[in-house]
Design a protein around this motif. Structure first.
Motif, PDB file in Angstrom:
ATOM      1  N   ILE A  46      61.671 118.058  90.124  1.00 33.38           N
ATOM      2  CA  ILE A  46      62.673 118.431  91.127  1.00 33.38           C
ATOM      3  C   ILE A  46      63.600 119.509  90.571  1.00 33.38           C
ATOM      4  N   ALA A  47      63.978 119.379  89.300  1.00 32.01           N
ATOM      5  CA  ALA A  47      64.808 120.421  88.663  1.00 32.01           C
ATOM      6  C   ALA A  47      64.069 121.755  88.650  1.00 32.01           C
ATOM      7  N   ARG A  48      62.766 121.715  88.378  1.00 36.13           N
ATOM      8  CA  ARG A  48      61.964 122.949  88.398  1.00 36.13           C
ATOM      9  C   ARG A  48      61.966 123.562  89.799  1.00 36.13           C
ATOM     10  N   ALA A  49      61.836 122.728  90.822  1.00 33.70           N
ATOM     11  CA  ALA A  49      61.869 123.229  92.197  1.00 33.70           C
ATOM     12  C   ALA A  49      63.222 123.854  92.514  1.00 33.70           C
ATOM     13  N   LEU A  50      64.283 123.250  92.019  1.00 29.78           N
ATOM     14  CA  LEU A  50      65.626 123.777  92.268  1.00 29.78           C
ATOM     15  C   LEU A  50      65.803 125.142  91.619  1.00 29.78           C
ATOM     16  N   MET A  51      65.123 125.376  90.496  1.00 32.96           N
ATOM     17  CA  MET A  51      65.195 126.674  89.810  1.00 32.96           C
ATOM     18  C   MET A  51      64.617 127.809  90.652  1.00 32.96           C
ATOM     19  N   GLN A  52      63.788 127.469  91.632  1.00 38.33           N
ATOM     20  CA  GLN A  52      63.225 128.490  92.508  1.00 38.33           C
ATOM     21  C   GLN A  52      64.245 128.992  93.528  1.00 38.33           C
ATOM     22  N   GLU A  53      65.418 128.346  93.582  1.00 37.19           N
ATOM     23  CA  GLU A  53      66.452 128.663  94.569  1.00 37.19           C
ATOM     24  C   GLU A  53      65.862 128.625  95.979  1.00 37.19           C
ATOM     25  N   PRO A  54      65.272 127.492  96.355  1.00 36.92           N
ATOM     26  CA  PRO A  54      64.536 127.420  97.616  1.00 36.92           C
ATOM     27  C   PRO A  54      65.434 127.215  98.830  1.00 36.92           C
ATOM     28  N   SER A  55      64.884 127.562  99.988  1.00 37.93           N
ATOM     29  CA  SER A  55      65.505 127.211 101.265  1.00 37.93           C
ATOM     30  C   SER A  55      64.973 125.881 101.770  1.00 37.93           C
ATOM     31  N   ILE A  56      63.740 125.557 101.359  1.00 32.71           N
ATOM     32  CA  ILE A  56      63.059 124.337 101.795  1.00 32.71           C
ATOM     33  C   ILE A  56      62.430 123.674 100.583  1.00 32.71           C
ATOM     34  N   ILE A  57      62.502 122.352 100.516  1.00 29.26           N
ATOM     35  CA  ILE A  57      61.748 121.592  99.523  1.00 29.26           C
ATOM     36  C   ILE A  57      60.781 120.673 100.266  1.00 29.26           C
ATOM     37  N   LEU A  58      59.507 120.772  99.917  1.00 28.68           N
ATOM     38  CA  LEU A  58      58.463 119.919 100.464  1.00 28.68           C
ATOM     39  C   LEU A  58      58.107 118.890  99.395  1.00 28.68           C
ATOM     40  N   ALA A  59      58.235 117.623  99.709  1.00 33.73           N
ATOM     41  CA  ALA A  59      57.954 116.558  98.744  1.00 33.73           C
ATOM     42  C   ALA A  59      56.791 115.719  99.269  1.00 33.73           C
ATOM     43  N   ASP A  60      55.659 115.809  98.583  1.00 32.53           N
ATOM     44  CA  ASP A  60      54.439 115.134  99.023  1.00 32.53           C
ATOM     45  C   ASP A  60      54.287 113.797  98.299  1.00 32.53           C
ATOM     46  N   GLU A  61      54.711 112.712  98.954  1.00 31.48           N
ATOM     47  CA  GLU A  61      54.680 111.366  98.369  1.00 31.48           C
ATOM     48  C   GLU A  61      55.291 111.384  96.963  1.00 31.48           C
ATOM     49  N   PRO A  62      56.562 111.811  96.828  1.00 28.26           N
ATOM     50  CA  PRO A  62      57.138 112.013  95.492  1.00 28.26           C
ATOM     51  C   PRO A  62      57.398 110.729  94.723  1.00 28.26           C
ATOM     52  N   ILE A  63      57.376 109.570  95.398  1.00 31.76           N
ATOM     53  CA  ILE A  63      57.700 108.316  94.706  1.00 31.76           C
ATOM     54  C   ILE A  63      56.528 107.331  94.750  1.00 31.76           C
ATOM     55  N   ALA A  64      55.340 107.814  95.074  1.00 30.51           N
ATOM     56  CA  ALA A  64      54.189 106.924  95.264  1.00 30.51           C
ATOM     57  C   ALA A  64      53.835 106.140  94.008  1.00 30.51           C
ATOM     58  N   SER A  65      54.040 106.724  92.829  1.00 28.17           N
ATOM     59  CA  SER A  65      53.627 106.068  91.586  1.00 28.17           C
ATOM     60  C   SER A  65      54.807 105.489  90.801  1.00 28.17           C
ATOM     61  N   LEU A  66      55.978 105.391  91.442  1.00 29.58           N
ATOM     62  CA  LEU A  66      57.181 104.973  90.730  1.00 29.58           C
ATOM     63  C   LEU A  66      57.576 103.537  91.050  1.00 29.58           C
ATOM     64  N   ASP A  67      58.283 102.913  90.100  1.00 25.43           N
ATOM     65  CA  ASP A  67      58.811 101.570  90.334  1.00 25.43           C
ATOM     66  C   ASP A  67      60.062 101.668  91.213  1.00 25.43           C
ATOM     67  N   PRO A  68      60.568 100.526  91.725  1.00 28.94           N
ATOM     68  CA  PRO A  68      61.705 100.568  92.656  1.00 28.94           C
ATOM     69  C   PRO A  68      62.936 101.288  92.105  1.00 28.94           C
ATOM     70  N   ARG A  69      63.257 101.084  90.813  1.00 25.55           N
ATOM     71  CA  ARG A  69      64.448 101.725  90.262  1.00 25.55           C
ATOM     72  C   ARG A  69      64.289 103.241  90.270  1.00 25.55           C
ATOM     73  N   ASN A  70      63.157 103.732  89.778  1.00 25.43           N
ATOM     74  CA  ASN A  70      62.949 105.176  89.733  1.00 25.43           C
ATOM     75  C   ASN A  70      62.749 105.758  91.122  1.00 25.43           C
ATOM     76  N   THR A  71      62.213 104.961  92.032  1.00 25.51           N
ATOM     77  CA  THR A  71      62.103 105.396  93.422  1.00 25.51           C
ATOM     78  C   THR A  71      63.479 105.754  93.967  1.00 25.51           C
ATOM     79  N   LYS A  72      64.446 104.883  93.731  1.00 24.85           N
ATOM     80  CA  LYS A  72      65.804 105.133  94.230  1.00 24.85           C
ATOM     81  C   LYS A  72      66.431 106.349  93.545  1.00 24.85           C
ATOM     82  N   VAL A  73      66.217 106.490  92.235  1.00 22.42           N
ATOM     83  CA  VAL A  73      66.777 107.632  91.504  1.00 22.42           C
ATOM     84  C   VAL A  73      66.252 108.948  92.079  1.00 22.42           C
TER      85      VAL A  73
END
Length: 273
Positions: free
Chosen positions: A155-182
């Motif tokens: 996500i930090a790398r995406a922010l470095m692109q200075e984007p107008s839009i962020i597309l997140a394709d199942e960004p939390i699919a492999s994460l546990d509940p705590r990291n999902t929330k983070v």
């Protein structure tokens, strides 16, 4: 505004996305929901032009995205940043270098190949990492991090692109509940503080209801639901997911972290040369 007009995509004669029409306002947080195979990932990849539409048009503030080629297309992909389920980091490189990869479209080919980053790019990358509480990991190899840490680096790398839009394709699919929330809190803060449009594919309806201000439901490649989270009743979920509805309606999760202007959240800024 992002305008999707009659967009379809076929693979070997089979429709993955069929005649999608959507207008997405700047600064919105849109959740795309539906069963596996409903066309969610294909739709996001068409918006970024990783996949070309078979038919239809994608426009953004007067720009015909579907007609872009060469450098103009590379510029669009920087402006419309993509975050993947698999993180797509270079494991053998350190975290800071992975984040600075978001600047590749802004520097010369020679500097990119030699990984010659300017002081301001380094400062910008460290600032982005600080936003996600992982600046202390800047020197570590990316493949030594946990899944949640790797997604925050992405996500930090995406922010470095200075984007107008962020597309997140199942960004939390492999994460546990705590990291999902983070990770979801990080996407929400980007949306609220920077006004960046976020379009996020999600499997969990409870997450979608908690974080998104608009839900778009897909089934067999078509839009079958488009409304606020409050309109997604249990009955509507059953119509969208069928027998899978119980699996995607999780236990109640903690509310998103506060996204007020008093949190100290600051867009990574370029330093003076």
């Amino acid at each position: 505004m992002l305008a999707i007009e009659g967009v379809s995509r076929r693979f070997s004669g089979k429709s993955a996305v069929s005649d999608v029409n959507l207008d997405i306002a700047a600064g919105s947080f849109v959740g795309v929901i539906g069963r596996s195979g409903a066309g969610k990932s294909t739709l996001l990849r068409m918006l970024n032009r990783l996949v070309d539409p078979s038919e239809g048009r994608i426009g953004f503030d007067g720009l015909d995205v579907t007609a872009l080629r060469g450098q103009a297309l590379r510029d669009w992909r920087a402006r419309c940043a993509m975050i993947f389920q698999q993180f797509n980091l270079i494991g053998r490189l350190d975290v800071l270098t992975n984040v600075m990869m978001g600047r590749l479209n802004k520097i010369s080919t020679t500097n990119a190949l030699l990984q010659r980053w300017s002081r301001e790019d380094r400062a910008m990358a460290l600032s982005a990492l600080e936003q996600f509480d992982i600046a202390n990991l800047a020197a570590q190899r990316a493949d030594s991090l946990s899944g949640g840490q790797q997604q925050r680096v992405a996500i930090a790398r995406a922010l470095m692109q200075e984007p107008s839009i962020i597309l997140a394709d199942e960004p939390i699919a492999s994460l546990d509940p705590r990291n999902t929330k983070v990770v979801m809190d990080a996407l929400l803060r980007i949306n609220r503080h920077f006004g960046i449009t976020v379009i996020c594919n999600l499997h969990s309806l409870d997450l979608a209801r908690s974080y998104c201000d608009r839900l778009v439901g897909m089934s067999a490649g078509r839009i079958v639901f488009d409304a606020t989270p409050e309109a997604l009743t249990a009955s509507a979920a059953r119509e969208l997911y069928g027998l899978e509805a119980g699996e995607v309606m999780d236990a109640e999760i903690a509310p998103p972290a506060a996204a007020s202007s008093g949190t100290g959240w600051v867009r990574p800024a370029r330093t003076a040369a």
